[in-house]
Write a protein that holds these residues in place. Structure first.
Motif, PDB file in Angstrom:
ATOM      1  N   GLN A   1      43.195  55.839  40.207  1.00 25.53           N
ATOM      2  CA  GLN A   1      43.329  56.202  38.796  1.00 25.53           C
ATOM      3  C   GLN A   1      44.688  55.789  38.248  1.00 25.53           C
ATOM      4  N   LEU A   2      45.745  56.044  39.036  1.00 28.76           N
ATOM      5  CA  LEU A   2      47.098  55.671  38.605  1.00 28.76           C
ATOM      6  C   LEU A   2      47.232  54.156  38.481  1.00 28.76           C
ATOM      7  N   THR A   3      46.714  53.458  39.470  1.00 31.09           N
ATOM      8  CA  THR A   3      46.821  51.991  39.461  1.00 31.09           C
ATOM      9  C   THR A   3      46.006  51.387  38.321  1.00 31.09           C
ATOM     10  N   ASN A   4      44.795  51.912  38.107  1.00 27.06           N
ATOM     11  CA  ASN A   4      43.968  51.417  37.005  1.00 27.06           C
ATOM     12  C   ASN A   4      44.656  51.618  35.657  1.00 27.06           C
ATOM     13  N   GLY A   5      45.344  52.728  35.509  1.00 24.70           N
ATOM     14  CA  GLY A   5      46.069  52.994  34.267  1.00 24.70           C
ATOM     15  C   GLY A   5      47.141  51.955  34.009  1.00 24.70           C
ATOM     16  N   ARG A   6      47.925  51.610  35.041  1.00 26.52           N
ATOM     17  CA  ARG A   6      48.961  50.593  34.879  1.00 26.52           C
ATOM     18  C   ARG A   6      48.346  49.223  34.567  1.00 26.52           C
ATOM     19  N   LEU A   7      47.214  48.920  35.207  1.00 26.36           N
ATOM     20  CA  LEU A   7      46.605  47.606  35.019  1.00 26.36           C
ATOM     21  C   LEU A   7      45.980  47.465  33.632  1.00 26.36           C
ATOM     22  N   ARG A   8      45.507  48.563  33.051  1.00 26.23           N
ATOM     23  CA  ARG A   8      44.961  48.494  31.694  1.00 26.23           C
ATOM     24  C   ARG A   8      46.036  48.063  30.705  1.00 26.23           C
ATOM     25  N   ALA A   9      47.265  48.499  30.948  1.00 23.32           N
ATOM     26  CA  ALA A   9      48.367  48.116  30.071  1.00 23.32           C
ATOM     27  C   ALA A   9      48.756  46.658  30.275  1.00 23.32           C
ATOM     28  N   ALA A  10      48.708  46.209  31.530  1.00 21.60           N
ATOM     29  CA  ALA A  10      49.115  44.829  31.829  1.00 21.60           C
ATOM     30  C   ALA A  10      48.016  43.815  31.506  1.00 21.60           C
ATOM     31  N   PHE A  11      46.759  44.195  31.776  1.00 22.32           N
ATOM     32  CA  PHE A  11      45.606  43.307  31.542  1.00 22.32           C
ATOM     33  C   PHE A  11      44.559  44.091  30.753  1.00 22.32           C
ATOM     34  N   PRO A  12      44.623  44.054  29.421  1.00 22.93           N
ATOM     35  CA  PRO A  12      43.726  44.887  28.597  1.00 22.93           C
ATOM     36  C   PRO A  12      42.245  44.687  28.899  1.00 22.93           C
ATOM     37  N   GLY A  13      41.853  43.534  29.371  1.00 26.98           N
ATOM     38  CA  GLY A  13      40.438  43.302  29.637  1.00 26.98           C
ATOM     39  C   GLY A  13      40.014  43.584  31.057  1.00 26.98           C
ATOM     40  N   SER A  14      40.902  44.162  31.841  1.00 25.76           N
ATOM     41  CA  SER A  14      40.592  44.363  33.258  1.00 25.76           C
ATOM     42  C   SER A  14      39.568  45.475  33.459  1.00 25.76           C
ATOM     43  N   THR A  15      38.801  45.365  34.535  1.00 26.25           N
ATOM     44  CA  THR A  15      37.790  46.360  34.884  1.00 26.25           C
ATOM     45  C   THR A  15      38.369  47.326  35.909  1.00 26.25           C
TER      46      THR A  15
ATOM     47  N   LEU B   1      36.680  40.160  44.352  1.00 25.82           N
ATOM     48  CA  LEU B   1      37.744  39.160  44.340  1.00 25.82           C
ATOM     49  C   LEU B   1      37.171  37.778  44.024  1.00 25.82           C
ATOM     50  N   LEU B   2      36.074  37.436  44.660  1.00 28.27           N
ATOM     51  CA  LEU B   2      35.466  36.124  44.441  1.00 28.27           C
ATOM     52  C   LEU B   2      35.006  35.963  42.997  1.00 28.27           C
ATOM     53  N   ILE B   3      34.328  36.974  42.461  1.00 28.18           N
ATOM     54  CA  ILE B   3      33.846  36.897  41.082  1.00 28.18           C
ATOM     55  C   ILE B   3      35.017  36.783  40.108  1.00 28.18           C
ATOM     56  N   GLY B   4      36.069  37.538  40.377  1.00 30.85           N
ATOM     57  CA  GLY B   4      37.248  37.464  39.518  1.00 30.85           C
ATOM     58  C   GLY B   4      37.857  36.078  39.518  1.00 30.85           C
ATOM     59  N   LEU B   5      37.962  35.474  40.678  1.00 34.62           N
ATOM     60  CA  LEU B   5      38.525  34.121  40.768  1.00 34.62           C
ATOM     61  C   LEU B   5      37.658  33.100  40.038  1.00 34.62           C
ATOM     62  N   LEU B   6      36.348  33.154  40.240  1.00 36.88           N
ATOM     63  CA  LEU B   6      35.452  32.176  39.614  1.00 36.88           C
ATOM     64  C   LEU B   6      35.439  32.301  38.093  1.00 36.88           C
ATOM     65  N   ASN B   7      35.730  33.499  37.583  1.00 30.43           N
ATOM     66  CA  ASN B   7      35.746  33.705  36.130  1.00 30.43           C
ATOM     67  C   ASN B   7      37.123  33.496  35.515  1.00 30.43           C
ATOM     68  N   ASN B   8      38.117  33.184  36.338  1.00 28.80           N
ATOM     69  CA  ASN B   8      39.461  32.949  35.817  1.00 28.80           C
ATOM     70  C   ASN B   8      39.609  31.472  35.456  1.00 28.80           C
ATOM     71  N   PRO B   9      39.780  31.152  34.178  1.00 31.70           N
ATOM     72  CA  PRO B   9      39.858  29.740  33.777  1.00 31.70           C
ATOM     73  C   PRO B   9      41.062  29.004  34.346  1.00 31.70           C
ATOM     74  N   LYS B  10      42.041  29.736  34.853  1.00 32.88           N
ATOM     75  CA  LYS B  10      43.231  29.099  35.407  1.00 32.88           C
ATOM     76  C   LYS B  10      43.093  28.747  36.889  1.00 32.88           C
ATOM     77  N   LEU B  11      41.980  29.101  37.495  1.00 31.37           N
ATOM     78  CA  LEU B  11      41.804  28.807  38.913  1.00 31.37           C
ATOM     79  C   LEU B  11      41.831  27.293  39.127  1.00 31.37           C
ATOM     80  N   PRO B  12      42.696  26.780  39.981  1.00 28.49           N
ATOM     81  CA  PRO B  12      42.793  25.322  40.170  1.00 28.49           C
ATOM     82  C   PRO B  12      41.569  24.759  40.882  1.00 28.49           C
ATOM     83  N   ILE B  13      41.283  23.503  40.603  1.00 29.33           N
ATOM     84  CA  ILE B  13      40.139  22.827  41.199  1.00 29.33           C
ATOM     85  C   ILE B  13      40.254  22.811  42.720  1.00 29.33           C
ATOM     86  N   SER B  14      41.473  22.711  43.244  1.00 26.37           N
ATOM     87  CA  SER B  14      41.664  22.667  44.697  1.00 26.37           C
ATOM     88  C   SER B  14      41.139  23.937  45.364  1.00 26.37           C
TER      89      SER B  14
END
Length: 336
Positions: A64-78, A92-105
């Motif tokens: 709960q504490l960690t989720n609270g901090r992350l909501r402030a840092a990443f407003p769209g975080s689940t 983790l895998l789903i998050g990476l695949l949905n991150n547009p900054k994930l490098p092709i490598s």
């Protein structure tokens, strides 16, 4: 216990970074392997303490504490709940695949099942490919699912492609991603990619419209050779599905057929029109079947297309002798 809570908090923060931060642009195979190590650590915590009320309570409070901090840092975080820890690698895998900054490598590593044994990333390498195989097996074995015209692997990969494009569109990187994937495809892999494109274009969820448009525009405007390969590689029934679903594809498909016909030459020895430029080459019989299928699927097109073919026949001299005009011979076959 304090150490476990700190590690839990750090792991949940890592999930948020993987899904929402541009920092993943700097990740390499070591970073990826470490991230999945921490995800497995969280799964171990769940397995060990989910039946221990005291420890579970402390971990839920920490979440709960960690989720609270992350909501402030990443407003769209689940938010991550305690039961979510049991599938931490999946999240983790789903998050990476949905991150547009994930490098092709990193994308290639997740799909590459042939990583060297000394790479330090064997457990992670090919993870997506293994998931695709499992989902494909489910499709094949399910008695309620009809057999796919392009194969279960392509069906699953098509869905993943749509999800990835959806994450990249708003950042203007979708076309770059498609170009990068195509550059890594040769021979059989290139043909399989055509099947994946078809499966992606036939996904039918409401959220895929923008991804369909981007994929279609890329295919029709930027990759004419890939479009031709797609028309050659796909079963006719699958092509007709695309024709019915996408008007842009229907018109481009008709143009491809006319292009194939224009490249044919009459072989006196074989007594047939032959073509060598398309790979694999399209036979005159196959070309005729394509046109017939198109007319059956879209009867309203027949008159317009036949007028086009007749005009081309006239430009060749309007002969009715076999072997003098591919357009005339094509019209003769279509009128039988």
């Amino acid at each position: 216990m304090e150490s476990a809570l700190r590690n839990l908090s750090s792991s949940v923060e890592l999930l948020a970074v993987a899904a929402h931060s541009g920092a993943v642009d700097q990740w390499d195979d070591h970073s990826l392997s470490s991230a999945f190590d921490w995800a497995r650590y969280c799964e171990h915590l769940f397995s060990r303490f989910h039946n221990n009320p005291a420890v579970r309570g402390a971990m839920e409070e920490q979440l709960q504490l960690t989720n609270g901090r992350l909501r402030a840092a990443f407003p769209g975080s689940t938010e991550v709940s305690f039961p979510d820890l049991s599938r931490c690698q999946h999240h983790l895998l789903i998050g990476l695949l949905n991150n547009p900054k994930l490098p092709i490598s990193i994308m290639k590593l997740l799909f590459d099942s042939n990583a060297p044994a000394d790479s330090g990333c064997v457990d992670v390498s090919g993870l997506c490919s293994r998931i695709i195989q499992c989902k494909s097996a489910c499709k094949v074995l399910s008695p309620l699912t009809p057999p796919s015209a392009v194969g279960a692997d392509a069906e699953v990969q098509g869905g993943l492609l749509m999800e990835r494009l959806g994450a990249l569109i708003t950042h203007g990187r979708a076309e770059h991603f498609l170009d990068s994937v195509l550059r890594g495809c040769e021979g059989a892999a290139a043909e399989h990619f055509c099947l994946v494109i078809a499966a992606a274009l036939l996904t039918r969820t409401n959220s895929e419209t923008a991804s369909h448009e981007v994929l279609l525009d890329w295919l029709l405007k930027e990759q004419p050779s890939t479009l031709e390969r797609t028309c050659s590689a796909l079963p006719t029934a699958r092509l007709m599905d695309l024709v019915k679903e996408h008007l842009k594809f229907r018109d481009a498909y008709r143009d491809v057929l006319k292009k194939w016909a224009s490249e044919m030459e009459y072989s006196i020895g074989d007594g047939e029109w032959v073509q060598s430029r398309t790979n694999p080459p399209a036979s005159f019989q196959k070309l005729t079947e394509h046109f017939q299928a198109l007319f059956e699927t879209c009867p309203s097109l027949r008159d317009d297309v036949e007028k086009e073919l007749n005009a081309l026949k006239i430009s060749d001299g309007d002969f009715d002798v076999r072997g003098l005009s591919v357009w005339g011979d094509l019209l003769s076959e279509l009128h039988k």
